[in-house]
Design an enzyme around this catalytic site. Structure first.
Site, PDB file in Angstrom:
ATOM      1  N   ARG A  34       0.693  -1.050  -0.047  1.00  0.00           N
ATOM      2  CA  ARG A  34      -0.077  -0.088   0.036  1.00  0.00           C
ATOM      3  C   ARG A  34       1.033   1.268   0.039  1.00  0.00           C
ATOM      4  O   ARG A  34       0.487   2.402  -0.444  1.00  0.00           O
ATOM      5  CB  ARG A  34      -1.003  -0.080   1.400  1.00  0.00           C
ATOM      6  N   LYS A 199     -14.549 -14.998   7.195  1.00  0.00           N
ATOM      7  CA  LYS A 199     -15.650 -14.699   7.474  1.00  0.00           C
ATOM      8  C   LYS A 199     -16.763 -14.889   6.183  1.00  0.00           C
ATOM      9  O   LYS A 199     -16.739 -14.086   5.296  1.00  0.00           O
ATOM     10  CB  LYS A 199     -15.819 -13.251   7.986  1.00  0.00           C
ATOM     11  N   GLY A 357      -6.411  -6.929   1.192  1.00  0.00           N
ATOM     12  CA  GLY A 357      -5.141  -6.730   1.839  1.00  0.00           C
ATOM     13  C   GLY A 357      -4.339  -8.027   2.336  1.00  0.00           C
ATOM     14  O   GLY A 357      -3.260  -8.253   2.133  1.00  0.00           O
ATOM     15  N   GLY A 381     -12.191  -5.045   1.336  1.00  0.00           N
ATOM     16  CA  GLY A 381     -13.402  -4.698   1.590  1.00  0.00           C
ATOM     17  C   GLY A 381     -14.051  -3.729   0.563  1.00  0.00           C
ATOM     18  O   GLY A 381     -15.060  -3.737  -0.069  1.00  0.00           O
TER      19      GLY A 381
HETATM   20  C1  3PG Z   1      -8.430  -2.492   4.886  1.00  0.00           C
HETATM   21  O1  3PG Z   1      -7.575  -2.904   5.543  1.00  0.00           O
HETATM   22  O2  3PG Z   1      -9.248  -3.103   4.252  1.00  0.00           O
HETATM   23  C2  3PG Z   1      -8.618  -0.974   4.869  1.00  0.00           C
HETATM   24  O3  3PG Z   1      -7.455  -0.335   5.110  1.00  0.00           O
HETATM   25  C3  3PG Z   1      -9.856  -0.462   5.627  1.00  0.00           C
HETATM   26  O4  3PG Z   1      -9.535  -0.548   6.988  1.00  0.00           O
HETATM   27  P1  3PG Z   1     -10.974  -0.964   7.989  1.00  0.00           P
HETATM   28  O5  3PG Z   1     -11.366  -2.365   7.580  1.00  0.00           O
HETATM   29  O6  3PG Z   1     -10.281  -1.099   9.569  1.00  0.00           O
HETATM   30  O7  3PG Z   1     -11.728   0.136   7.744  1.00  0.00           O
END
Ligand code: 3PG
Length: 401
Positions: A34, A199, A357, A381
């Site tokens: 990232r 999940k 990620g 996400g």
């Molecule tokens: C992720 O790692 O998916 C993003 O950085 C968002 O992080 P979060 O799910 O803690 O909002």
């Protein structure tokens, strides 16, 4: 709205919202993907002579200062990669940030401390979020939003700040959407999606949306056990989301009706416990409780036959999207499924996308290079919600959705 739409940024204080939420182990960054993905926008702004104020979250510190989530090591890594000095402010909107921003010359860079050390960043109360965004806005003349991984969050720096400053999307968001649009608009068949991770409930929305669009859906990772349970199999002590079993049954029936293949593992790796030193056995997916460990057995990876079958389907596909590791890849004995799937993706001649990620970190930690894949998304996400067809607050506010 692109960076160009902001006009000349020379001498302007430009707040850049990146997603520098990288995995850390003992204070060391284990995957800097990232950080690297932020470089094109950062270089573009520095070249223009902007005064660059970088903001990001790291982890989920829940509105309180927590040193283990400090962005300081990330600022140091950024400095190495961009090959320029990068200042660091020990707070986000306090005296340290104000002083550091005031000291910037054209082309200088400062990273402010973790946004989520401030409760206003993630507050569900609009007024509280806006109040924090107003403090942030005092530190900039314009906003470049480029944290693709966080655009699905309605948070102060992602959403509210964009309505307080002239704002635009950065180069990473543009590049990510370019690829994800190809997955949603007329993807070339055969189109295969591989879902893993722990999940099921996080992935159900995307399963419903994808079923009518894909040819094959391959299920691995912790979520596979809820699928096996939905087929009536016993899963020992493996991860199981009992309240999702009925929904999963509905998807299995829906897939049959649509003629879409949901491919479930035929064998799994079952361990005596969660740990690299666990004993383990490979067993048919319908015999998880028939190992030495009985009902205490814990499924931690897809088995070799499954991995081989998944790899064949992947290699024969023209479009592939993968989100979520196939097993506990961090523990060597349970990394094979993820490794085999990753290797198959590198052989796809059409478009292969690694989303998320965890999956992105997995392929790099297992020794693959980014350029072996069509695209490695920085969003987990965010990319899933985009594929679900959801409206994402951080894109909508910039006019990108
Ligand atoms: C992720 O790692 O998916 C993003 O950085 C968002 O992080 P979060 O799910 O803690 O909002």
């Amino acid at each position: 709205r692109t960076i160009d739409s902001l006009g000349s940024l020379t001498g302007k204080r430009v707040i850049v919202r990146f997603d520098l939420n990288v995995p850390l182990k003992n204070g060391q960054i284990t995957d800097d993907g990232r950080v690297r993905a932020s470089l094109p926008t950062l270089n573009a702004l520095v070249t223009q002579g902007a005064r660059v104020v970088i903001v990001s979250h790291l982890g989920r510190p829940d509105g309180a200062v927590d040193p283990q989530y400090s962005l300081r090591p990330v600022a140091a890594r950024l400095s190495e990669l961009v090959n320029l000095p990068v200042a660091f402010a020990t707070d986000t909107v306090g005296d340290a940030a104000t002083r550091s921003v005031a000291a910037l010359q054209n082309g200088d860079i400062v990273v402010l401390e973790n946004l989520r050390f401030n409760a206003g960043e993630t507050s569900k109360a609009d007024a509280e979020r806006l109040a924090f965004a107003e403090k942030l806005a005092l530190l900039g003349d314009a906003l470049v939003s480029d944290g693709f991984g966080v655009v699905h969050r309605k948070q102060a720096s992602v959403f509210d700040l964009a309505s307080l400053l002239p704002s635009a999307a950065g180069l990473l968001i543009a590049a990510e959407l370019d690829v994800l649009d190809r997955l949603t608009e007329k993807p070339e068949a055969p189109y295969t999606v591989i879902l893993g991770g722990s999940k099921v409930s996080d992935k159900l929305g995307v399963i419903g949306h994808l079923l009518p669009r894909v040819n094959s859906l391959l299920i691995g990772g912790g979520m596979l056990f809820t699928f096996l349970a939905a087929q009536g199999h016993k899963v020992g002590a493996s991860l199981l989301e009992i309240d999702q079993i009925e929904t999963v049954r509905g998807y299995l029936a829906e897939a049959k009706r649509l003629g879409v293949k949901i491919v479930l593992p035929t064998d799994v790796v079952v361990a005596s416990k969660f740990g690299a030193d666990a004993e383990y056995e490979i067993t048919p997916a319908d015999g998880i409780e028939n190992t030495l460990f009985g009902a205490a057995g814990l499924g931690l990876d897809i088995g070799p036959d499954t991995a081989k079958a998944f790899a064949e389907i992947i290699r024969a596909s023209q479009t592939v999207f993968w989100n979520g590791p196939m097993g506990v890849f961090e523990l060597a004995p349970f990394a094979e499924g993820t490794r085999t799937v990753a290797a198959a993706l590198t052989e796809v001649t059409g478009l292969s996308v690694v989303g998320g990620g965890d999956s992105a970190a997995a392929v790099r930690i297992l020794g693959f290079n980014d350029d072996q894949f069509g695209h490695i998304s920085t969003g987990g996400g965010a990319s899933l919600e985009f594929l679900e067809g959801k409206r994402l607050p951080g894109l909508e506010v910039l006019g990108w959705q």
